[in-house]
Design a protein around this motif. Structure first.
Motif: not given
Length: 182
Positions: A98-99, A101-103, A105-106, A125, A128-129, A176
């Motif tokens: 999950s981290e 995916h967040e990276q 998307a960022s 984003k 990605a969550t 979200y």
């Protein structure tokens, strides 16, 4: 369907394989690229995964048993290669999937190949969550307008489970976006 059967026969024939494979790439490269890109986010990573996908297709086309459509089979390979890539990246960085995916998307803001506006960035984003399966189902349904029975064949999951995953994904994305735009 007969065109697909002919293409498969040509892919399995040692004398026509190279030409048929070039045709296969021409027919499916863009669709597979965008499917992969929605999973791995980065253009460069998507290119790498696409190349690995076509290598795997080339090596295994002789084993393709035609129980599904050729595109469904290739889509499954692309999906699995994408997931493997994300999992490997997470393991290398010693972080949760999950981290990663967040990276990813960022990093969209600095991606020269991303041409979306602010709301598209927020949507990416939000996606990605989601848990990985919900991401896949949402992307396939929302962006690719894929039917549930096609997704069922590719992901080897029941239509009911896919509908539930999509429903939950949509609710999470709505929440979200509401939180980000309020």
């Amino acid at each position: 369907m007969t065109d697909e059967i002919v293409l498969i026969e040509q892919l399995k024939n040692v004398h026509t394989r190279e030409k048929a494979f070039r045709e296969l790439i021409s027919l499916y490269k863009e669709r597979l690229y965008w499917h992969i890109r929605k999973i791995v986010i980065s253009h460069d990573d998507a290119d790498d995964v696409l190349q690995n996908t076509f290598i795997k297709i080339y090596r295994n086309v002789g084993k393709f048993n035609q129980e599904s459509k050729l595109f469904s089979w290739m889509y499954r390979i692309a999906t699995n290669e994408s997931i493997t890539f994300i999992n490997k990246r997470a393991k290398e960085k010693n972080v949760a999937i999950s981290e990663i995916h967040e990276q990813l998307a960022s990093s969209l803001e600095s991606d020269v190949y991303f041409s979306g506006d602010e709301i598209q960035e927020i949507l990416q984003k939000a996606i990605a969550t989601l848990p990985q399966k919900q991401q896949l189902v949402f992307n396939m349904k929302y962006f690719n307008e894929m039917k549930y029975n096609e997704m069922s064949e590719i992901l080897e999951t029941s239509v009911g489970a896919l509908k539930a995953s999509y429903f939950h994904a949509v609710k999470k994305i709505e929440s979200y976006i509401k939180n980000k735009t309020d």
